[in-house]
Structures are given as C-alpha cells and as structure tokens.
Design an enzyme around this catalytic site. Structure first.
Site, PDB file in Angstrom:
ATOM      1  N   SER A  71       1.446   0.088   2.848  1.00 37.68           N
ATOM      2  CA  SER A  71       2.041  -0.689   3.943  1.00 37.68           C
ATOM      3  C   SER A  71       3.542  -0.851   3.742  1.00 37.68           C
ATOM      4  O   SER A  71       4.334  -0.651   4.667  1.00 37.68           O
ATOM      5  CB  SER A  71       1.391  -2.075   4.034  1.00 37.68           C
ATOM      6  OG  SER A  71       0.013  -1.945   4.294  1.00 37.68           O
ATOM      7  N   ASN A 151      -7.144   7.116   9.096  1.00 33.86           N
ATOM      8  CA  ASN A 151      -7.970   6.349   8.162  1.00 33.86           C
ATOM      9  C   ASN A 151      -9.331   5.966   8.732  1.00 33.86           C
ATOM     10  O   ASN A 151     -10.242   5.641   7.980  1.00 33.86           O
ATOM     11  CB  ASN A 151      -7.224   5.102   7.691  1.00 33.86           C
ATOM     12  CG  ASN A 151      -6.579   4.346   8.821  1.00 33.86           C
ATOM     13  OD1 ASN A 151      -5.727   4.868   9.534  1.00 33.86           O
ATOM     14  ND2 ASN A 151      -7.008   3.120   9.022  1.00 33.86           N
ATOM     15  N   GLN A 179      -4.100   8.485   3.291  1.00 33.17           N
ATOM     16  CA  GLN A 179      -5.475   8.986   3.185  1.00 33.17           C
ATOM     17  C   GLN A 179      -5.526  10.409   2.605  1.00 33.17           C
ATOM     18  O   GLN A 179      -6.577  10.865   2.189  1.00 33.17           O
ATOM     19  CB  GLN A 179      -6.161   8.982   4.561  1.00 33.17           C
ATOM     20  CG  GLN A 179      -6.491   7.594   5.079  1.00 33.17           C
ATOM     21  CD  GLN A 179      -7.633   6.933   4.325  1.00 33.17           C
ATOM     22  OE1 GLN A 179      -8.519   7.593   3.779  1.00 33.17           O
ATOM     23  NE2 GLN A 179      -7.630   5.614   4.281  1.00 33.17           N
ATOM     24  N   SER A 197      -0.474   5.538  -1.424  1.00 30.99           N
ATOM     25  CA  SER A 197      -0.986   4.297  -1.994  1.00 30.99           C
ATOM     26  C   SER A 197      -2.028   4.623  -3.061  1.00 30.99           C
ATOM     27  O   SER A 197      -2.967   5.383  -2.811  1.00 30.99           O
ATOM     28  CB  SER A 197      -1.627   3.466  -0.880  1.00 30.99           C
ATOM     29  OG  SER A 197      -2.247   2.329  -1.428  1.00 30.99           O
ATOM     30  N   THR A 235      11.213  -6.637 -10.661  1.00 30.29           N
ATOM     31  CA  THR A 235      10.805  -5.959 -11.895  1.00 30.29           C
ATOM     32  C   THR A 235       9.636  -5.036 -11.599  1.00 30.29           C
ATOM     33  O   THR A 235       8.674  -5.435 -10.955  1.00 30.29           O
ATOM     34  CB  THR A 235      10.426  -7.009 -12.959  1.00 30.29           C
ATOM     35  OG1 THR A 235      11.556  -7.847 -13.156  1.00 30.29           O
ATOM     36  CG2 THR A 235      10.029  -6.359 -14.272  1.00 30.29           C
ATOM     37  N   CYS A 322      -8.878  -3.234   8.193  1.00 29.34           N
ATOM     38  CA  CYS A 322      -7.884  -4.186   8.687  1.00 29.34           C
ATOM     39  C   CYS A 322      -8.302  -4.793  10.016  1.00 29.34           C
ATOM     40  O   CYS A 322      -7.862  -5.874  10.372  1.00 29.34           O
ATOM     41  CB  CYS A 322      -6.542  -3.496   8.845  1.00 29.34           C
ATOM     42  SG  CYS A 322      -6.176  -2.419   7.477  1.00 29.34           S
TER      43      CYS A 322
END
Ligand SMILES: *Cc1c(COP(=O)(O)O)cnc(C)c1O
Length: 393
Positions: A71, A151, A179, A197, A235, A322
């Site tokens: 995202s 997706n 995907q 991701s 970080t 989602c």
C-alpha cells in the site's frame, strides 16, 4: 486440519524467511545509521538485502526503496509521478477500473487536487485492451498505473506492451506487482515504478519495496531522517527486510517448478467447480495467476458460503480481504460486468506451493455440497428454478 486457500490475502511465512529474520534480530540489532562498528555492520546487511531484492527483480540496488508494504509503495509511486507531472503541467493519469484500493483511493485523492483520471474498462476476461489504453493517452498524461495481476480474479495484464507504449510516449509507467512478484517473471525493461509486498510471497507482513528506475524522482511520504537516501524516513525494519529478502530469493529460485505445481492444482480445482450448475469462472481461464481460482455461483450469498466452508476447515475469501466486511459488491466483479446479484455469490480460492492435491479434492467436494445446501434454502434459487426469474449464469 485446516485447509488454507486464501494466499492472495496473505501467505504463511516460510521457515527460511523466519530463520533469516531471527538471525538478523540476534546479529544485527544496531541502527544502520549509527557510526559505530555494530551500526556499520547493520548498514552492510541492509545493503546486502537491498542487493538481493534488486537481483531477484533484475534491478540495481539503488533503485530499491524499502517500504512498509504494498500500500505504501503504491501511494508513493503514484504521488511521486503525479508531483513530477504537475511540475510540467501534466495532470492526467490513466489506470484501470479494477486496481487495488491502495491505487484507486490514491487516485481519488489526486482527483480532489485537480488531477483527471481515466479508468480503463477491463471487460469480461478481466484484461485491459491495448487499443483502449492508446486511445486514453493524452498530451498531458503524466502516469499510467496498471496492476500486473489482479488480486481478486487473478487476471494478468499485458504490462510489457503497456510499458512499451508508455516509454514510446515519454509517460511514466507504474505497476502494482504485489500479486505477481515471486510468482511471475518480472521484466523491468519498460517499467519505471513497481510495488511489491513481502507477505504475498511467504515473507513477513508490514514490509515491501518500491522499485523506481534510476532517474525517476521519488517524493517522500514520511518526513524525518535521511534513511533510504532521503526517500523514506524512519529507522529501517532490518529483521523484516531480512525476512523479505530470504523469501524472495526462495520464491525466485523455485518459481518455475512452483508455478507448474500450483497451476496443475488450479486447473484441477477449476474443472471440479465448473461441474456445479449455474457457476462461472471469473476472468480469463489461462491468463491468470498460477494459484487463483475465482467463481461466481448464482443464487448464493458469498458470506454464507464462506462461513459454511470455514466450518469445514476451509479458509477462503469472497474476494478482496479489504472489502470483506462491507456489503458492497466487489468493484472488480462489477468491472468485469457481473450483475450485482451474481457478484454477491463470489468465492476466491488462492493456492500456494504448499497446497496439495488432497486439499484441492476436499475443497471441490465441500464447495459442491455447500452450494447445494445453500441453494436448497434460498427463496431466490427457488424463483430461478421455477422460472419466476431468469438465470444469468
Ligand atoms: C495485498 C495487495 C496490496 C497491499 O499490500 P500490503 O502490503 O498489504 O499493503 C496492494 N496491491 C495488491 C494487488 C495486493 O494484492
């Protein structure tokens, strides 16, 4: 015994990824920005992970920015390209009607800031048409963003052709490849920006990356320190990055054999579910992700189907994780022209390299029975069967 068939929502971390992550926590706990020797060792590791991710994609290390996931990478890619376009007076973006919400909602935010967005239709096969893309491009088009594989229904888009057209016209091209990475080969030749991701390829959650071709400017979403060459403050999550790099190496090393195994199971599952009357596979049967099976069943309510499957130990989805929880029909199914009442009877089963043939056979058996049970109780189904309503599937 649970059968996990929701790998498009997330995958189970592989043991290689877990081990890499734990080893990193033990060995390289220092802050990579610290000047002391432990900090420098952590910084060296960070660079090694960046090189490893880059190598799997065919990119250079400096073209990889680590993010908190897909995202964030989508948001940053689109907002950066929009900012670059705006400077040149270009405020038009082309995308598709069935992007992930991380893309669609970012585009909606840009529309509120005066950008205009053209969403290409995806048609019944779930694939954008090159001719329609060409027609949508304008003098002021700053960006084309089209996902690599959807997706929900898993259809694969012709991103190499799209990228080539964009390159020819001097337009930036972003693809949400969340995907696809780890499952399909990536050719970056005509891609300027690409999102990935880790948790979609057996890596940890909350970490991902944005590939930005050398020379494509990225604007930071998060202000702060100079981490990630000033493109993302904060970080670095070194253990998660370690897990992601290990998971990606593993997925890429075995991509072909995994795809072969998963595809065979996918096609077995599709063939099994196609015997259910008044059902339809969503999207192209072949140009789809190796592990994606998506069906609509007439006269069924998707949520009930999921609950009854869950009671039998099968973890599936009605579509995108989602949108579940909301009663709206999936924007993806509406985009491929499914009527509302059919879009509500959807089932997404997504397989992984860990799925077995026994599991697939158990799924076929359970879905067939559960669909029959639900239809037997449904007044809507009775109307269809007794001719008071027309079947659409
Ligand atoms: C899962 C997914 C995302 C979001 O990735 P996160 O890491 O969960 O933020 C974006 N796009 C697609 C196509 C996805 O499948």
């Amino acid at each position: 015994m649970k059968i996990y068939a929701d790998n498009a929502a997330t995958t189970k971390m592989s043991s290689a990824a877990m081990q890499a992550q734990i080893a990193c926590m033990e060995e390289y706990f220092a802050n990579p920005s610290s000047l002391h020797s432990l900090g420098q060792r952590a910084a060296e590791q960070l660079f090694a992970f960046r090189e490893s991710v880059a190598r799997c994609l065919g990119a250079q290390a400096r073209e990889i920015t680590f993010t908190s996931g897909g995202s964030e990478a989508d948001n940053q890619a689109i907002l950066s390209a929009a900012a670059a376009g705006e400077k040149k007076g270009k405020k038009h973006i082309v995308s598709s009607a069935f992007e992930h919400h991380a893309v669609l909602h970012t585009l909606q935010n840009l529309e509120r800031r005066g950008f205009s967005v053209t969403l290409l239709p995806v048609h019944e096969n779930g694939i954008v048409r090159i001719e329609e893309l060409r027609d949508a491009l304008r003098e002021d088009t700053a960006l084309v963003t089209i996902l690599y594989a959807n997706n929900e229904i898993g259809t694969i888009q012709p991103i190499e052709e799209i990228g080539a057209i964009c390159r020819e016209r001097g337009i930036l091209f972003h693809t949400d490849a969340v995907q696809a990475v780890g499952q399909l080969p990536i050719n970056l030749q005509n891609i300027d920006l690409l999102s990935l991701s880790a948790h979609k390829f057996h890596g940890p959650k909350g970490v991902g990356a944005l590939y930005a071709r050398k020379g494509v400017p990225l604007s930071p979403l998060i202000a702060g320190g100079a981490q990630e060459r000033g493109k993302r403050a904060g970080t670095e999550n070194l253990p998660a990055i370690a897990g992601m790099a290990a998971a990606l190496e593993e997925a890429c090393a075995h991509m072909e054999e995994n795809a072969k195994h998963i595809k065979a199971l996918r096609d077995r599952l599709i063939a099994g579910l196609q015997t259910i009357p008044h059902s339809a596979l969503s999207g192209d049967a072949h140009k789809r992700l190796p592990g994606n099976v998506h069906f609509c069943f007439e006269g069924i309510e998707g949520e009930s189907l999921l609950l009854l499957l869950d009671a039998r130990g099968i973890c599936a989805s009605s579509g995108s994780a989602c949108t579940s929880g909301s009663l709206e029909a999936s924007h993806v199914l509406l985009a491929i022209g499914r009527p509302h009442e059919v879009a509500h009877g959807s089932l997404r089963l997504t397989l992984s390299r860990e799925t077995t043939q026994e599991e697939v056979d158990a799924i076929i058996c359970a879905v067939t029975e559960v669909v029959a049970t639900l239809r037997a109780m449904s007044p809507l189904w009775r109307d269809l069967e007794e001719g008071r309503r027309e079947h659409v599937l």
